[in-house]
Design a protein around this motif. Structure first.
Motif, PDB file in Angstrom:
ATOM      1  N   LEU B  18      -7.969  -3.255   5.324  1.00  9.00           N
ATOM      2  CA  LEU B  18      -7.232  -2.635   4.212  1.00  9.00           C
ATOM      3  C   LEU B  18      -8.001  -2.789   2.896  1.00  9.00           C
ATOM      4  O   LEU B  18      -7.976  -1.902   2.054  1.00  9.00           O
ATOM      5  CB  LEU B  18      -5.819  -3.243   4.107  1.00  9.00           C
ATOM      6  CG  LEU B  18      -4.883  -2.611   3.089  1.00  9.00           C
ATOM      7  CD1 LEU B  18      -4.759  -1.106   3.263  1.00  9.00           C
ATOM      8  CD2 LEU B  18      -3.495  -3.255   3.158  1.00  9.00           C
ATOM      9  N   GLY B  42      -3.793  -4.738  13.395  1.00  6.56           N
ATOM     10  CA  GLY B  42      -2.833  -4.865  12.299  1.00  6.56           C
ATOM     11  C   GLY B  42      -2.902  -3.721  11.301  1.00  6.56           C
ATOM     12  O   GLY B  42      -1.931  -3.426  10.601  1.00  6.56           O
ATOM     13  N   ASP B  46      -0.306  -1.973   8.634  1.00  6.32           N
ATOM     14  CA  ASP B  46      -0.558  -2.242   7.207  1.00  6.32           C
ATOM     15  C   ASP B  46      -0.922  -0.991   6.415  1.00  6.32           C
ATOM     16  O   ASP B  46      -0.520  -0.835   5.261  1.00  6.32           O
ATOM     17  CB  ASP B  46      -1.701  -3.261   7.055  1.00  6.32           C
ATOM     18  CG  ASP B  46      -1.320  -4.629   7.594  1.00  6.32           C
ATOM     19  OD1 ASP B  46      -0.137  -4.820   7.937  1.00  6.32           O
ATOM     20  OD2 ASP B  46      -2.203  -5.497   7.670  1.00  6.32           O
ATOM     21  N   ALA B  49       2.004   1.238   5.464  1.00  2.19           N
ATOM     22  CA  ALA B  49       2.811   0.526   4.457  1.00  2.19           C
ATOM     23  C   ALA B  49       2.144   0.565   3.090  1.00  2.19           C
ATOM     24  O   ALA B  49       2.794   0.787   2.068  1.00  2.19           O
ATOM     25  CB  ALA B  49       3.015  -0.922   4.905  1.00  2.19           C
ATOM     26  N   TRP B  50       0.832   0.396   3.080  1.00  6.79           N
ATOM     27  CA  TRP B  50       0.085   0.433   1.814  1.00  6.79           C
ATOM     28  C   TRP B  50       0.131   1.842   1.209  1.00  6.79           C
ATOM     29  O   TRP B  50       0.358   2.003   0.000  1.00  6.79           O
ATOM     30  CB  TRP B  50      -1.367   0.007   2.050  1.00  6.79           C
ATOM     31  CG  TRP B  50      -2.270   0.247   0.890  1.00  6.79           C
ATOM     32  CD1 TRP B  50      -2.371  -0.504  -0.243  1.00  6.79           C
ATOM     33  CD2 TRP B  50      -3.204   1.328   0.732  1.00  6.79           C
ATOM     34  NE1 TRP B  50      -3.306   0.038  -1.090  1.00  6.79           N
ATOM     35  CE2 TRP B  50      -3.825   1.157  -0.522  1.00  6.79           C
ATOM     36  CE3 TRP B  50      -3.563   2.414   1.526  1.00  6.79           C
ATOM     37  CZ2 TRP B  50      -4.805   2.047  -0.984  1.00  6.79           C
ATOM     38  CZ3 TRP B  50      -4.535   3.294   1.065  1.00  6.79           C
ATOM     39  CH2 TRP B  50      -5.143   3.104  -0.183  1.00  6.79           C
TER      40      TRP B  50
END
Lengths: 379, 76
Positions: B18, B42, B46, B49-50
């Motif tokens: 990320l 992951g 992630d 969501a980011w």
């Protein structure tokens, strides 16, 4: 005479120089090869030791040694600052005005915290990524009797697991001080969880839940309100604190900005396997200075130096020098004052932390002293 | 024509892919599609969501070589 010029006398520069000196004994004795290291400091610091200073678990003199004590005597050390890389002339100029020519240039110029990027941080907050800041935090912790503690992280920074280690050690420390009930701890991290890799994030989340450490995710530090003692995020969140410990984002070295080789934050575009500066055959990059998507950590420098030293020696002897760095990294993670886990990974192998134990903690304690042997390039 | 930028974050395990995507987003022009190539599982949770948090558009994911995935985000 072939000239190897290394800019930077930190862990990466020192390990590489020592490995080269060991592998090139004959050439150095015959004076057909010269290894020069340009260092701004006349001492070497074991930077992972900063983590222990606030807790009074290390003294400054335990993590600092004179540079000539850690370098092979066959290496030429120049105490100066590199100011310009003249690629066409294959030369580097120094602050003193001297110019050094090279056949192979190795940039080990490191990563550097940028507290100025968070206005108010230096006035009202603390850090532990430099000797001065770690000692200042130690003094503050001696006076700490409980309150709201915020540990906040800006990315990227060297030793990606260090903030996790600090917050878990701190939680253990306040418990042992008998002030856990009076202390509220919040970890503010800019990613989706307490870490960016699922396995480590799961471990940290479990530890945080069991130990009542709050977490603020996607928290991008903006500034510190020094009057109200609040840490502000870019999306307007405010975290009040009595003690703020922040890890500011890091950048590459100043000389990289001037060289034009780096990206916007002075990281050097580096081939992930051969470690040459992209599109350059005579310039290599090692340690924190690269733009590689792996830990900026001493162990990265260690494993990179094994490959780069072999490749450079092979090239000097007329070979191809094409061994590949696999992205190998090994990091201990302290989960308290007497427990730790570790992660070992490479480009193709994700990390899987083991269950925290005292045994692994002792392994880390042991390595903290072994570093001086490891620096010599014989491990 | 929509600009596409590949962010090869395979092997980015510390602190994670990320961050590589965020660095690319920082300098990307509005409308650019960033393609994050990652082998960190992951990221699949992630990155959406980011994107939602930052107001970018998560366009989806597609499998790549081996255990890798390509996650697509259009920058706002």
């Amino acid at each position: 005479m072939k000239k190897l010029l290394i800019i930077g006398g930190g862990t990466a520069g020192t390990m590489l120089a020592n490995k080269l000196a060991k592998g090139l004994t004959k050439e150095l004795d015959e004076r057909s090869v010269e290894i020069t290291v340009v260092s701004e400091k006349d001492y070497h610091v074991y930077q992972p030791g900063f983590l222990y200073i606030p807790f009074q678990l290390k003294r400054p003199e335990e993590i600092v040694r004179p540079i000539q004590d850690v370098m092979d005597p066959k290496i030429k050390i120049i105490l100066d600052t590199a100011t310009e890389i003249k690629e066409q002339q294959k030369a580097v100029t120094l602050k003193s005005g001297k110019t050094l020519s090279y056949d192979y240039l190795i940039l080990a110029t490191g990563s550097h915290p940028q507290p100025v990027q968070i206005p108010g941080l230096e006035e009202a907050g603390h850090m532990f990524f430099t000797m001065d800041s770690a000692l200042k935090l130690q003094e503050e912790m001696k006076k700490f009797k409980g309150g709201r503690v915020v540990v906040a992280v800006g990315l990227p920074h060297k030793c990606p697991v260090a903030p996790l280690e600090f917050v878990m050690m701190f939680e253990d420390w306040v418990r042992k001080q008998g002030i856990r009930k009076e202390t509220e701890i919040t970890y503010a991290y800019p990613l989706a969880g307490p870490y960016g890799t699922a396995s480590v994030a799961e471990l940290a989340t479990r530890e945080f839940e069991e130990r009542n450490i709050n977490i603020e995710t996607f928290f991008f530090m903006d500034s510190v309100d020094t009057k109200t003692k609040e840490l502000l995020s870019m999306d307007g969140r405010r975290l009040p604190f009595d003690l703020l410990v922040a890890i500011p984002p890091h950048k590459g070295a100043q000389i990289i900005e001037k060289s034009g080789f780096g990206d916007g934050d002075n990281w050097l575009p580096t081939d992930r396997h051969q470690l040459n500066l992209e599109n350059h055959e005579s310039i290599f990059v090692i340690g924190d200075a690269t733009n590689l998507p792996i830990s900026k950590a001493g162990s990265t420098a260690h494993f990179e130096s094994e490959i780069l030293a072999e490749n450079l020696i092979d090239k000097l002897r007329g070979g191809e020098g094409n061994k590949k760095y696999s992205g190998k990294v090994f990091c201990f993670i302290e989960t308290g004052l007497d427990k730790a886990t570790y992660i070992s990974f490479a480009y193709e192998n994700p990390p899987k932390p083991v269950t925290p134990s005292k045994m692994v903690h002792y392994g880390k304690v042991g390595y903290n002293n072994m570093h001086w042997v490891n620096l010599k390039g014989i491990m | 024509m929509t600009k596409k930028v590949l962010v090869d974050a395979r092997g980015a395990f510390c602190p994670g892919p990320l961050l590589e995507l965020m660095k690319a987003a920082k300098v990307a022009e509005s409308g650019t599609i960033l393609q994050l190539l990652t082998n960190e599982q992951g990221s699949r949770k992630d990155v959406p969501a980011w994107a939602k948090k930052m107001g970018h558009l998560f366009l989806g994911e597609e499998p790549d070589e081996g255990t890798a995935y390509r996650l697509l985000v259009q920058i706002k």
